[in-house]
Design a protein around this motif. Sequence first.
Motif, PDB file in Angstrom:
ATOM      1  N   SER A  39     -13.277  20.331  -1.970  1.00  2.00           N
ATOM      2  CA  SER A  39     -13.826  19.588  -3.974  1.00  2.00           C
ATOM      3  C   SER A  39     -12.056  18.687  -3.416  1.00  2.00           C
ATOM      4  N   GLU A  40     -12.316  17.738  -4.035  1.00  2.00           N
ATOM      5  CA  GLU A  40     -10.958  17.042  -3.773  1.00  2.00           C
ATOM      6  C   GLU A  40      -9.992  16.641  -4.799  1.00  2.00           C
ATOM      7  N   GLU A  41      -8.799  17.233  -5.104  1.00  2.00           N
ATOM      8  CA  GLU A  41      -7.446  16.719  -5.901  1.00  2.00           C
ATOM      9  C   GLU A  41      -6.753  16.069  -5.929  1.00  2.00           C
ATOM     10  N   ASP A  42      -6.060  15.405  -6.509  1.00  2.00           N
ATOM     11  CA  ASP A  42      -5.122  14.787  -6.553  1.00  2.00           C
ATOM     12  C   ASP A  42      -5.409  13.861  -4.924  1.00  2.00           C
ATOM     13  N   GLY A  43      -6.107  13.615  -4.487  1.00  3.48           N
ATOM     14  CA  GLY A  43      -6.317  12.294  -3.333  1.00  3.48           C
ATOM     15  C   GLY A  43      -6.120  13.797  -2.090  1.00  3.48           C
ATOM     16  N   GLU A  44      -6.520  15.067  -1.770  1.00  2.10           N
ATOM     17  CA  GLU A  44      -5.982  15.889  -0.777  1.00  2.10           C
ATOM     18  C   GLU A  44      -7.181  16.460  -1.077  1.00  2.10           C
ATOM     19  N   LEU A  45      -7.840  17.497   0.246  1.00  2.00           N
ATOM     20  CA  LEU A  45      -8.935  18.221   0.129  1.00  2.00           C
ATOM     21  C   LEU A  45      -8.616  20.230  -0.738  1.00  2.00           C
ATOM     22  N   LYS A  46      -9.728  20.193  -1.268  1.00  3.61           N
ATOM     23  CA  LYS A  46      -9.044  22.052  -1.706  1.00  3.61           C
ATOM     24  C   LYS A  46     -10.307  22.843  -1.086  1.00  3.61           C
ATOM     25  N   GLY A  47     -10.228  23.224  -0.384  1.00  2.00           N
ATOM     26  CA  GLY A  47     -10.705  24.598  -0.132  1.00  2.00           C
ATOM     27  C   GLY A  47     -11.577  25.423  -1.081  1.00  2.00           C
ATOM     28  N   SER A  48     -12.582  25.980  -1.380  1.00  2.00           N
ATOM     29  CA  SER A  48     -13.135  26.510  -2.380  1.00  2.00           C
ATOM     30  C   SER A  48     -14.155  27.892  -1.829  1.00  2.00           C
ATOM     31  N   ILE A  49     -14.307  28.470  -2.807  1.00  2.00           N
ATOM     32  CA  ILE A  49     -15.617  29.511  -2.617  1.00  2.00           C
ATOM     33  C   ILE A  49     -16.490  29.391  -4.082  1.00  2.00           C
ATOM     34  N   ALA A  50     -17.956  29.840  -3.475  1.00  2.00           N
ATOM     35  CA  ALA A  50     -18.980  29.523  -4.514  1.00  2.00           C
ATOM     36  C   ALA A  50     -19.728  31.085  -3.897  1.00  2.00           C
ATOM     37  N   GLU A  51     -20.564  31.089  -4.872  1.00  2.00           N
ATOM     38  CA  GLU A  51     -21.558  32.463  -4.784  1.00  2.00           C
ATOM     39  C   GLU A  51     -22.843  31.958  -4.752  1.00  2.00           C
ATOM     40  N   ALA A  52     -23.970  32.060  -3.653  1.00  2.00           N
ATOM     41  CA  ALA A  52     -25.588  32.185  -3.253  1.00  2.00           C
ATOM     42  C   ALA A  52     -26.197  33.221  -3.818  1.00  2.00           C
ATOM     43  N   HIS A  53     -26.622  33.943  -4.782  1.00  2.00           N
ATOM     44  CA  HIS A  53     -28.233  34.128  -4.487  1.00  2.00           C
ATOM     45  C   HIS A  53     -29.414  34.279  -5.286  1.00  2.00           C
ATOM     46  N   LEU A  54     -30.420  34.817  -3.929  1.00  2.00           N
ATOM     47  CA  LEU A  54     -31.264  34.744  -4.222  1.00  2.00           C
ATOM     48  C   LEU A  54     -32.243  35.934  -4.229  1.00  2.00           C
ATOM     49  N   GLU A  55     -33.349  35.727  -5.215  1.00  2.00           N
ATOM     50  CA  GLU A  55     -34.298  36.604  -5.457  1.00  2.00           C
ATOM     51  C   GLU A  55     -35.558  35.979  -4.987  1.00  2.00           C
ATOM     52  N   VAL A  56     -36.729  36.560  -4.554  1.00  2.10           N
ATOM     53  CA  VAL A  56     -37.572  36.545  -3.740  1.00  2.10           C
ATOM     54  C   VAL A  56     -38.633  37.265  -4.709  1.00  2.10           C
ATOM     55  N   ARG A  57     -39.740  36.924  -5.014  1.00  2.00           N
ATOM     56  CA  ARG A  57     -41.147  37.290  -5.688  1.00  2.00           C
ATOM     57  C   ARG A  57     -41.939  37.014  -5.149  1.00  2.00           C
ATOM     58  N   PRO A  58     -43.022  37.727  -5.227  1.00  2.00           N
ATOM     59  CA  PRO A  58     -44.656  37.438  -4.820  1.00  2.00           C
ATOM     60  C   PRO A  58     -44.937  35.961  -6.194  1.00  2.00           C
ATOM     61  N   GLY A  59     -45.359  34.856  -4.505  1.00  2.00           N
ATOM     62  CA  GLY A  59     -45.761  34.106  -6.092  1.00  2.00           C
ATOM     63  C   GLY A  59     -46.612  33.493  -5.034  1.00  2.00           C
TER      64      GLY A  59
END
Length: 623
Positions: A39-59
């Motif tokens: 993301s960009e903060e005050d004109g500078e790039l900053k890295g960050s961590i997100a979390e991705a979760h997945l659940e697979v069900r019959p469907g």
Amino acid sequence: MRTFRRNLFGFCICILFLFIALSLLGFAQTYSVPLLSVSEEDGELKGSIAEAHLEVRPGTGRMFIDCFPFNKMDLQVSTRYARDLACKLAETDCSKFDFFYVIRADASIIGGPSAGSSLAFLTFAALKGLPYDKKTVATGTINAGYIVGPVGGLKEKIEAAAEEGLKKVLIPAGQGKQRIESSGISENSSINLSSQNNSSNLTLIEYGSKLGVDVVEIFDLYDMIYEYSGRNLSEPVPAINSEAFSRRMKNISQSLCGKAFEVNSSLPSQIPSEFLEEYNQTQRYLRFALNETTRGNHYSAASFCFSSLTDLFTIYLSTKSISEDYMFFLINLTSDKAETLKQQMEREYSTLGDLQVYAAVIERLNEADSRVENSRKILEKYKTNRTALSKMYEGNLTQLVHLNVIEGISYGVNRVFSAELWSDFLGFDKKKVNLEKSELKKACVTKVSEVSGLLDYFSSAYPSLMTDARARLNEAEANKETENYALCIYQASAAKAHINNLMTSTYLTMEYYNKSIQGKIKVAERQIAEQQDERSFPIMGYSYLEYSKSLHALGDLYSASLYADYALELSNLDVYFDKASKFNILPILLSPFVRLFFFGALLGFSLAMLIVLFSQNRKHKKK
């Protein structure tokens, strides 16, 4: 007492059925991986961590995304594409499952395309129940052939991974040798790095090592799976049986090359000086064509012969000093032939091979139309304003106008000729798929959205490089509006190939750029061989693969890479389509309403049995 035990056994069976019902209701395991974003903060790039979760069900193949704080459209599109590729690699029919993705991040923007490879891995791991290292994180786009494509902001992403305590960062192959562009780490980072004054000389791999992070380059999803889990899925690339294709392609090559050599032999012994450079180039192309023919590369030979033929025919018509009336005659004749062939091509198709042939033929006819109509406009304008225009320009304006008109006519005439030859490939592919209008529309919309996301992602950094890709995408969108969905898919695939190639050439060093071409060729070979195992043959995909190899051997690396990307995209179209529709009762049985009904029935039956058992036991005690 015996009766009670028998009834107790029956009750246990009911409980077993109850547990089966509960499992059908979808108490599925959730899989998670970290994501890297910038993301960009005050004109500078900053890295960050997100979390991705997945659940697979019959469907029934549905996909749900819950993303906070911001759900960008490109994230939805890249997630769907990542899921489809993962299903293909896992050899799983994902129309029998529903996918629930939850993504949480502190950053205000999650770059959808750069998360594609991680989401593909996450989906594969969930489908296969694959154990993996939770201290590993990856970044990179996911492309045809499971190739992990280059991304930006790697320095900031590595910093974010180090801050989070992650131990391994997987990045696209070839980007690890990039040098740090600024001295030291980002001002927004909390990491202390010794010898910061020397960090500007470090590669990203070295920089990660300084931060205590192992930065590893990966070429494709196979590499990612290995680095995450230690599981090696790579297999030797199977051989492609191209004999039937070569026989039919040889006929096209012989027709184009025969015409080129015929026109070449009709030229005067003394080539006018103004055409000498073009003529010498045609002779080089004819030699290339002969060499490719001896190697059995008939598509490459046909391509070189077509390039020669257009210039040779221009020289031929120019030396004949044809009249303007004859120019109009050739323009009208070419337009009429193109229109007739377009009408002949309008029919229903049931294979991806036919879809590719149709799109390739129509695109060639449209190109021919565009060129000859442009020649018509030039000629009509010149005839109307001949005197006035002659006074405005020095030199022989008539000769210049005629040359421009003839160049357009020559290209148009020979483009229609090649389109007519290509139509002979209709019926070559045998594998049926569902190509109803609704399916074509869905594939077109998906492909256009996918390419738009990539274009937006890279355009902010490299706007001037995206001109050709944007033009291709605009053509695809125009065909979407006119409901020519087959051509839309074809042109959007070409646009994506342009973007992938540009990013490869921009981010990678020349040394690795050459390696990446070899890697793309190998992956395209694997894709086509897998298609052939299923009785399918991506005609244009294989054609461009062959041409890529020829161009690579000639040292034209940029064009070789571009055509390798074309081959990858056009041999991967099956991921956007279902097989020819067959009635499948399993999704109906696994639908939420049906599962709820069975669960209720089993639960009611179990409770009834429990009441009966206790009632009988009470009577037994009274006796």
